[in-house]
Design an enzyme around this catalytic site. Structure first.
Site, PDB file in Angstrom:
ATOM      1  N   SER A  23      47.000  27.250  37.821  1.00 22.93           N
ATOM      2  CA  SER A  23      47.385  28.251  38.823  1.00 22.93           C
ATOM      3  C   SER A  23      47.510  29.645  38.218  1.00 22.93           C
ATOM      4  CB  SER A  23      48.706  27.851  39.486  1.00 22.93           C
ATOM      5  OG  SER A  23      49.701  27.596  38.517  1.00 22.93           O
ATOM      6  N   HIS A 156      48.645  43.946  83.635  1.00 25.83           N
ATOM      7  CA  HIS A 156      47.269  43.432  83.805  1.00 25.83           C
ATOM      8  C   HIS A 156      46.232  44.477  83.398  1.00 25.83           C
ATOM      9  CE1 HIS A 156      49.015  40.229  86.432  1.00 25.83           C
ATOM     10  NE2 HIS A 156      49.829  41.223  86.753  1.00 25.83           N
ATOM     11  N   SER A 277      29.887  56.209  61.420  1.00 27.07           N
ATOM     12  CA  SER A 277      28.837  55.202  61.522  1.00 27.07           C
ATOM     13  C   SER A 277      27.675  55.636  60.644  1.00 27.07           C
ATOM     14  CB  SER A 277      28.384  55.092  62.974  1.00 27.07           C
ATOM     15  OG  SER A 277      27.076  54.573  63.039  1.00 27.07           O
ATOM     16  N   LYS A 283      29.807  59.046  66.015  1.00 27.70           N
ATOM     17  CA  LYS A 283      30.888  58.068  66.033  1.00 27.70           C
ATOM     18  C   LYS A 283      32.067  58.445  65.145  1.00 27.70           C
ATOM     19  CE  LYS A 283      30.940  54.388  67.624  1.00 27.70           C
ATOM     20  NZ  LYS A 283      30.271  53.135  67.324  1.00 27.70           N
ATOM     21  N   ASN A 285      35.214  55.999  64.271  1.00 27.39           N
ATOM     22  CA  ASN A 285      35.699  54.653  64.580  1.00 27.39           C
ATOM     23  C   ASN A 285      37.131  54.421  64.114  1.00 27.39           C
ATOM     24  OD1 ASN A 285      33.185  53.955  65.665  1.00 27.39           O
ATOM     25  ND2 ASN A 285      32.402  53.345  63.651  1.00 27.39           N
ATOM     26  N   GLU A 290      41.558  48.475  63.862  1.00 28.12           N
ATOM     27  CA  GLU A 290      40.688  47.306  64.051  1.00 28.12           C
ATOM     28  C   GLU A 290      40.913  46.273  62.947  1.00 28.12           C
ATOM     29  OE1 GLU A 290      36.493  48.347  65.812  1.00 28.12           O
ATOM     30  OE2 GLU A 290      37.099  49.943  64.454  1.00 28.12           O
TER      31      GLU A 290
HETATM   32  N1  ARG Z   1      52.292  25.771  38.724  1.00 31.66           N
HETATM   33  C1  ARG Z   1      53.236  24.896  39.323  1.00 31.66           C
HETATM   34  C2  ARG Z   1      53.446  25.293  40.780  1.00 31.66           C
HETATM   35  O1  ARG Z   1      53.154  26.380  41.082  1.00 31.66           O
HETATM   36  C3  ARG Z   1      54.536  24.970  38.616  1.00 31.66           C
HETATM   37  C4  ARG Z   1      55.376  23.748  38.754  1.00 31.66           C
HETATM   38  C5  ARG Z   1      54.702  22.626  38.043  1.00 31.66           C
HETATM   39  N2  ARG Z   1      55.501  21.475  37.979  1.00 31.66           N
HETATM   40  C6  ARG Z   1      55.017  20.272  37.653  1.00 31.66           C
HETATM   41  N3  ARG Z   1      55.829  19.294  37.628  1.00 31.66           N
HETATM   42  N4  ARG Z   1      53.742  20.105  37.390  1.00 31.66           N
HETATM   43  O2  ARG Z   1      53.874  24.526  41.586  1.00 31.66           O
END
Ligand code: ARG
Length: 471
Positions: A23, A156, A277, A283, A285, A290
């Site tokens: 992550s 309406h 445009s 134009k 815009n 939007e």
């Molecule tokens: N990167 C993990 C998350 O965002 C952190 C927690 C991970 N915990 C674990 N037991 N693998 O959820």
């Protein structure tokens, strides 16, 4: 590459698995909060005599160095180290040696990540209250300039009754006021510390959770360790508050787009907030409203996405929960962009009072008022409605508006009409006749603006106080 959790394993992680489960590419956003939480945690470990003072000092100094490197953009993060928590721990150990490995005593990534997100959202909520308040101020500013501007009010999308343009703008001030209240209320729950819950059951070390909470300025700690690590309600609440804000912005966007069309020409957005445009030279815009209208969809998507991730998760932590982050970051970015642009866009918007006035003079939005006039003469409202319906039909057939009719023409429909109707039908009169609390009469709108300004200064005080608390 050796993993911080590698002891139990005999094989390297598959390369694709490593990439799939990591992550770091998005949770690096939490780096500052992660270090903030770690600094408090290690201070608490020292205070509770779980770590000796010299270790606490080394770890603290190491964390501060890592923090500096991250702030200068010099810290490399590795997918092999999975997430921000292990990347920072690794960087700390590289910095100060094996003693860095003591930081994770009495803690788990599960309570750590939850803490990071509480710290992160706490700040964002204060930021958004501040941005909403600035938008309210811009709307109030325009409202004050338009206390004498009358526009058709619609139902309406058909002209219904004339109203002050200020009154229309103040409706949005009320809407954003509710958004502010919702965020302020959600702060209470975000302001709860999960740290100390460990992986799920607490920890064998004699830690002091309340002390950590005090260091991090949290109002309270989670009651139950399982709940502490599996609760993401606070993010759902944020996403739902954000969805409502975007919904309000999107409704306002839709009106701005309509009002700036050639058909309406009620307002003109400043050149700085519009684009041209590539093919049609004439134009201009309204891209900003939007896009805000369009981006509302992704914020709703993020809300539904997280609710769906959570809906069948057994307690406590599950890796599914890592999916809570990208939608949250995306929502923060989307909302920041929209709110930052909206206040100056409203502030610089040119209101075409003469166009609005022309629209009011050329419609039947004063029809209710002559019905009310006949009611004042003793006619039951239902019959008055019928009389005026016929009068309007006559006008349409004659290509006239109500104020164009002679008294004789009026009297064909009811003998109760007299000269005073010409006064009753004037747009100013029509507007000011709605002199009920919350109505469009000038006095009422002026009072509403005064009340909104009081609220605004209270919000500003709240922001100043909570900016301090959420640091
Ligand atoms: N990167 C993990 C998350 O965002 C952190 C927690 C991970 N915990 C674990 N037991 N693998 O959820």
């Amino acid at each position: 590459m050796s993993k911080l959790w590698g002891g139990r394993f005999t094989k390297q992680t598959d390369q694709l698995v490593e990439e799939y489960t990591a992550s770091i590419n998005f949770d690096k956003e939490l780096a500052m909060e992660d270090i903030q939480g770690s600094l408090a945690h290690v201070t608490m470990l020292g205070k509770c005599d779980i770590l000796p003072a010299e270790d606490v000092q080394k770890i603290t100094e190491g964390l501060l160095k890592v923090r500096d490197r991250i702030q200068r953009g010099e810290q490399e993060f590795a997918v092999g180290d999975e997430d921000i928590h292990m990347n920072i721990e690794k960087a700390l150990i590289d910095e100060i040696g094996p003693v860095g490995g003591k930081l994770h005593t009495g803690r788990s990534r599960n309570d750590q990540v939850a803490t990071d997100m509480h710290l992160y959202l706490r700040k964002r909520v204060v930021e958004f209250v501040d941005l909403l308040q600035k938008l309210q101020a811009a709307l109030i500013g325009q409202a004050k300039e338009n206390l004498d501007t009358i526009v058709p009010g619609y139902t309406h999308l058909q002209r219904a009754q004339p109203i002050l343009f200020a009154h229309h703008l103040m409706a949005y001030v009320s809407m954003f006021g509710r958004d502010i209240e919702r965020l302020q209320d959600s702060y209470k729950r975000i302001d709860t510390l999960p740290l100390g819950a460990g992986a799920l059951a607490g920890t064998t070390f004699a830690i002091d959770r309340l002390y950590t909470a005090e260091l991090l300025n949290f109002g309270r700690v989670y009651e139950n360790s399982l709940d502490a690590v599996s609760d993401r309600d606070f993010i759902v609440e944020f996403l739902s508050g954000a969805s409502l804000i975007m919904m309000h912005l999107s409704r306002l966007s839709e009106e701005l787009i309509l009002w700036s069309s050639t058909e309406f020409q009620f307002v003109e957005l400043d050149d700085a907030f519009c684009t041209g445009s590539s093919i049609m030279p004439q134009k201009k815009n309204p891209d900003v409203p939007e896009l805000v209208r369009g981006k509302t969809g992704r914020v709703y998507g993020n809300l539904v996405g997280l609710l769906t991730v959570l809906k069948s998760l057994p307690l406590a932590y599950n890796k599914d929960m890592q999916e809570d982050k990208e939608g949250m970051f995306d929502t923060v970015k989307t909302l920041q962009g929209a709110l930052q642009l909206f206040a100056p866009m409203i502030g610089t918007m040119k209101v075409r009072k003469e166009r609005m006035r022309r629209a009011v003079d050329q419609d039947f939005s004063n029809a209710t008022d002559i019905a009310d006039f006949l009611v004042g003469k003793g006619l039951p409202f239902r019959q008055a409605h019928e009389v005026i319906g016929k009068t309007v039909l006559y006008c349409i057939q004659q290509n006239k508006f109500l104020l164009d009719l002679t008294l004789e023409e009026f009297q064909q429909f009811s003998p109760l009409f007299d000269d005073r109707i010409y006064e009753v039908l004037q747009p100013e009169q029509v507007v000011n006749a709605r002199n009920v609390y919350g109505g469009t009469a000038t006095g009422q709108v002026t009072a509403a603006i005064t009340r909104a300004e009081v609220d605004l200064s209270r919000t500003a005080e709240w922001v100043a106080e909570y900016q301090e608390k959420s640091r």
